[in-house]
Motif scaffolding. Structure first.
Motif, short mmCIF file in Angstrom:
data_model
loop_
_atom_site.label_atom_id
_atom_site.label_comp_id
_atom_site.label_asym_id
_atom_site.label_seq_id
_atom_site.Cartn_x
_atom_site.Cartn_y
_atom_site.Cartn_z
N ARG A 1 -36.88 -7.01 32.28
CA ARG A 1 -38.17 -7.60 32.63
C ARG A 1 -39.04 -6.56 33.32
NH1 ARG A 1 -35.64 -13.13 35.25
NH2 ARG A 1 -35.29 -14.24 33.29
N VAL A 2 -40.27 -6.42 32.85
CA VAL A 2 -41.22 -5.48 33.42
C VAL A 2 -42.16 -6.22 34.37
CG1 VAL A 2 -43.18 -3.97 32.93
CG2 VAL A 2 -41.12 -3.86 31.51
N TYR A 3 -42.34 -5.66 35.57
CA TYR A 3 -43.23 -6.22 36.58
C TYR A 3 -44.32 -5.20 36.88
CZ TYR A 3 -39.27 -9.38 37.53
OH TYR A 3 -38.24 -10.28 37.43
N VAL A 4 -45.56 -5.66 36.98
CA VAL A 4 -46.69 -4.81 37.32
C VAL A 4 -47.49 -5.48 38.42
CG1 VAL A 4 -48.85 -3.79 36.50
CG2 VAL A 4 -46.84 -3.80 35.01
N GLY A 5 -47.88 -4.72 39.42
CA GLY A 5 -48.69 -5.29 40.50
C GLY A 5 -48.82 -4.32 41.65
N HIS A 6 -49.06 -4.84 42.84
CA HIS A 6 -49.18 -3.98 44.02
C HIS A 6 -49.08 -4.83 45.28
CE1 HIS A 6 -50.27 -0.48 46.40
NE2 HIS A 6 -50.27 0.23 45.28
N THR A 7 -48.60 -4.20 46.33
CA THR A 7 -48.51 -4.82 47.65
C THR A 7 -49.64 -4.29 48.52
OG1 THR A 7 -46.12 -5.12 47.52
CG2 THR A 7 -47.06 -5.00 49.72
N GLY A 8 -50.06 -5.08 49.49
CA GLY A 8 -51.03 -4.63 50.47
C GLY A 8 -50.56 -4.94 51.88
N GLY A 9 -50.79 -4.02 52.78
CA GLY A 9 -50.43 -4.27 54.17
C GLY A 9 -51.32 -3.49 55.12
N LEU A 10 -51.86 -4.17 56.09
CA LEU A 10 -52.67 -3.58 57.14
C LEU A 10 -52.40 -4.33 58.44
CD1 LEU A 10 -56.18 -3.13 55.46
CD2 LEU A 10 -54.75 -1.29 56.36
N PRO A 11 -52.76 -3.76 59.57
CA PRO A 11 -52.68 -4.54 60.80
C PRO A 11 -53.45 -5.86 60.63
CG PRO A 11 -53.05 -2.25 61.33
CD PRO A 11 -53.18 -2.37 59.84
N GLY A 12 -52.73 -6.97 60.69
CA GLY A 12 -53.34 -8.29 60.55
C GLY A 12 -53.15 -8.93 59.19
N PHE A 13 -52.68 -8.18 58.18
CA PHE A 13 -52.64 -8.74 56.83
C PHE A 13 -51.46 -8.22 56.01
CE2 PHE A 13 -57.04 -8.68 58.25
CZ PHE A 13 -57.40 -10.00 58.04
N GLY A 14 -51.04 -9.06 55.07
CA GLY A 14 -50.05 -8.68 54.06
C GLY A 14 -50.33 -9.43 52.79
N SER A 15 -50.20 -8.77 51.65
CA SER A 15 -50.55 -9.39 50.38
C SER A 15 -49.75 -8.78 49.25
CB SER A 15 -52.05 -9.23 50.11
OG SER A 15 -52.41 -7.85 50.14
N ASN A 16 -49.77 -9.44 48.11
CA ASN A 16 -49.06 -8.92 46.93
C ASN A 16 -49.54 -9.67 45.70
OD1 ASN A 16 -46.51 -9.54 44.98
ND2 ASN A 16 -46.40 -7.45 45.74
N TRP A 17 -49.61 -8.94 44.58
CA TRP A 17 -49.77 -9.60 43.28
C TRP A 17 -48.78 -8.97 42.32
CZ3 TRP A 17 -51.95 -7.39 38.64
CH2 TRP A 17 -52.48 -6.10 38.79
N ASN A 18 -48.30 -9.77 41.40
CA ASN A 18 -47.26 -9.33 40.48
C ASN A 18 -47.40 -10.10 39.18
OD1 ASN A 18 -45.16 -7.60 39.95
ND2 ASN A 18 -43.83 -8.38 41.56
N ILE A 19 -47.38 -9.39 38.07
CA ILE A 19 -47.39 -10.05 36.77
C ILE A 19 -46.22 -9.58 35.94
CG2 ILE A 19 -49.91 -10.35 36.77
CD1 ILE A 19 -50.08 -8.00 34.78
N LEU A 20 -45.78 -10.42 35.02
CA LEU A 20 -44.82 -10.04 34.00
C LEU A 20 -45.57 -10.05 32.68
CD1 LEU A 20 -43.05 -11.74 36.28
CD2 LEU A 20 -41.24 -11.40 34.59
N ALA B 1 -45.48 -10.45 51.62
CA ALA B 1 -45.87 -11.37 50.55
C ALA B 1 -45.17 -11.04 49.24
CB ALA B 1 -47.39 -11.31 50.36
N GLY B 2 -44.75 -9.79 49.07
CA GLY B 2 -44.03 -9.42 47.86
C GLY B 2 -42.72 -10.18 47.72
N ARG B 3 -42.03 -10.37 48.83
CA ARG B 3 -40.76 -11.12 48.78
C ARG B 3 -41.02 -12.57 48.40
NH1 ARG B 3 -35.30 -10.74 48.04
NH2 ARG B 3 -34.22 -12.44 49.14
N ALA B 4 -42.05 -13.16 48.98
CA ALA B 4 -42.39 -14.55 48.63
C ALA B 4 -42.72 -14.66 47.15
CB ALA B 4 -43.56 -15.03 49.48
N ASN B 5 -43.48 -13.70 46.62
CA ASN B 5 -43.83 -13.73 45.21
C ASN B 5 -42.61 -13.53 44.32
OD1 ASN B 5 -46.54 -14.30 45.46
ND2 ASN B 5 -47.21 -12.17 45.26
N SER B 6 -41.69 -12.68 44.73
CA SER B 6 -40.48 -12.47 43.93
C SER B 6 -39.66 -13.74 43.85
CB SER B 6 -39.64 -11.34 44.55
OG SER B 6 -40.30 -10.10 44.45
#
Length: 505
Positions: free
Chosen positions: A342-361, A379-384
């Motif tokens: 399975r191929v996953y494409v996306g990116h994680t984001g992290g800054l003081p105050g924030f965390g984010s992630n998007w992921n597509i197959l 957020a990457g773990r939650a998305n996984s």
């Protein structure tokens, strides 16, 4: 003869059919996915609560459409402002792929080249003092793939959002400190993407913000997306927090500046889903008219694993199953392939105050996105967890590639020869190497042995394509099945260059 059932299958032409893209063949696919949403909702909410997220927003996309959203908590704890799918979160390094897309668009317009030395656009980069005299100069492609030789700079880079262009260029005037030579290894660099933002300005004549606004955000209808937090309506803006000593502590928001190209975008789940759709709609390859801000081929190029960085032989799925995974950096995107192919494409984001992630197959046509307003929220773990659950519960399968006309034609021609291989040289279906690598008497003996073990032939299956010119088909027998695989040449028309027949389970 005829102890075996010989199937004669004919086609009216030997010419190529138009290439058919891979497709989903399950009419109940969306319903199966929708049935997982109550479970996924609970998983996200449990994860947010367990990890002390003040607020969270998430979405599920299918075939480029946002089909489900969810949220919990607050964007502003003191004001008790609830999170919605229209709440604006800073998405940090998820911004990088938009910067990369802008670079690809400028490349497509002939305004820059990816393998150009970056100093062609930023003359101050000629001051770079590399670790050795034989080092290659930093190129635009190096910057896109985190292979410029700059050191990993997350703790420092995350605090640089608001610096000016002059301060950025001053780094190059003084000379960059390198951790390795360009092109010799992956190391995550926020400086590299801030530099790409400045290259956009030099090449386009617009700031990177304005260029991305004009060429990506506005064409996609992303009207609730911002670079400067003071421009976001107060009721929509998510404030950032850190969990300290059992309570949430608000973190200062940074203004927009030169480093926003690496992590400054502020957007909603609904808006960002429109951008994700561009990446999802790049697949499958097809002849349709272009409708995105950049060509589909350029989006697929962005997603390619250009800089393979890590093999984790001990990786495990979210359920604990051992599943080795290889990962790479593409252009402003992360790429991974797991043990299930399975191929996953996306990116994680992290800054003081924030965390984010998007992921597509891409092969499955599904994706998820999640924002939280907690410092470096995972957020990457939650998305996984959500993706693993969606795939497991829905049972959906990846796109299947339809067999090309020439593969089906060659299958039919092979079937007519099996198992006796009567005068195969008289046909025009084999490449000039074939009878130097395979010998008719041995082909006959092998096929007759396999057929004898299979018993009476009941049916011949469709070709299962591996690509446009390679595939296999199954022959069902009373006692056993037979697998026939073959590969065609690059000639026109393609001829059979390789063939194998085996007894199958």
């Amino acid at each position: 003869m005829k102890k075996y059932l010989t199937l004669f299958l004919f086609l009216s032409t030997t010419t190529f059919a138009q290439y058919k893209p891979a497709a989903f063949n399950d009419p109940d696919r969306l319903k199966k996915i929708e049935d997982t949403f109550p479970v996924i909702d609970q998983l996200y909410k449990d994860y947010a609560e367990k990890n002390h997220w003040p607020g969270m927003a998430y979405g599920v996309l299918v075939d480029g459409k946002l089909v489900h959203t969810g949220n919990t908590g607050y964007t502003d704890i003191d004001a008790k402002t609830p999170v919605t799918s229209q709440s604006d979160f800073r998405i940090a390094s998820m911004t990088k792929s938009l910067t990369a897309m802008a670079i690809l668009k400028l490349r497509d317009e002939g305004k820059l080249k990816l393998d150009d030395p970056a100093y062609l656009y930023i003359p101050e980069m000629k001051n770079n003092k590399y670790l050795t005299k034989d080092a290659t100069p930093v190129t635009v492609r190096h910057l896109l793939t985190h292979s410029a030789g700059y050191p990993e700079d997350n703790p420092w880079g995350d605090r640089q959002l608001a610096v000016s262009d002059a301060q950025l260029i001053d780094i190059y005037k003084k000379g960059v400190s390198f951790s390795s030579n360009p092109g010799h290894g992956y190391e995550y660099s926020n400086l590299g993407f801030a530099t790409l933002g400045y290259i956009i300005k030099k090449v386009s004549g617009k700031t990177y913000e304005q260029y991305i606004n004009d060429n990506i955000l506005k064409p996609l209808g992303m009207t609730h997306t911002y670079w400067e937090y003071t421009q976001v309506p107060k009721q929509q803006l998510a404030l950032g927090y850190r969990w300290l000593d059992g309570k949430w502590v608000e973190q200062p928001l940074l203004h927009d500046g030169a480093y926003g190209a690496m992590g400054g975008l502020i957007t909603t789940i609904e808006d960002f889903s429109k951008y994700m759709a561009v990446h999802m709609n790049a697949w499958p390859m097809r002849d349709d008219a272009e409708t995105g801000p950049v060509k589909r081929s350029s989006v697929r190029e962005m997603q390619y694993p250009w800089d393979v960085s890590y093999l984790n032989a001990n990786a495990r799925t979210t359920t604990g199953r051992l599943c080795p995974t290889v990962s790479a950096y593409a252009y402003g995107l992360r790429w991974a392939k797991d043990c299930d192919n399975r191929v996953y494409v996306g990116h994680t984001g992290g800054l003081p105050g924030f965390g984010s992630n998007w992921n597509i197959l891409p092969d499955y046509g599904v994706g998820v996105v999640c924002y939280a307003n907690l410092t470096y929220a995972n957020a990457g773990r939650a998305n996984s967890i959500a993706l693993d659950t969606l795939l497991a519960l829905s049972g959906i399968k990846p796109r299947t590639l339809p067999a090309s006309q020439i593969l089906t034609q060659r299958r039919n021609e092979l079937v007519k020869l099996l198992p006796n291989w009567n005068n195969p040289q008289a046909t025009d279906i084999f490449a000039d190497n074939f009878f130097m690598d395979y010998f008719p008497d041995k082909l006959k003996a092998e096929a007759q042995d396999v057929y004898a073990k299979a018993g009476k032939i009941l049916s011949v299956g469709e070709v299962v394509p591996e690509n446009n010119l390679r595939g296999y088909f199954m022959i069902q027998g009373e006692k056993a099945n037979i697998k026939v695989s073959f590969t065609l040449t690059p000639e026109n028309p393609p001829l059979i260059q390789e063939y194998h027949i085996t007894q199958a389970p």
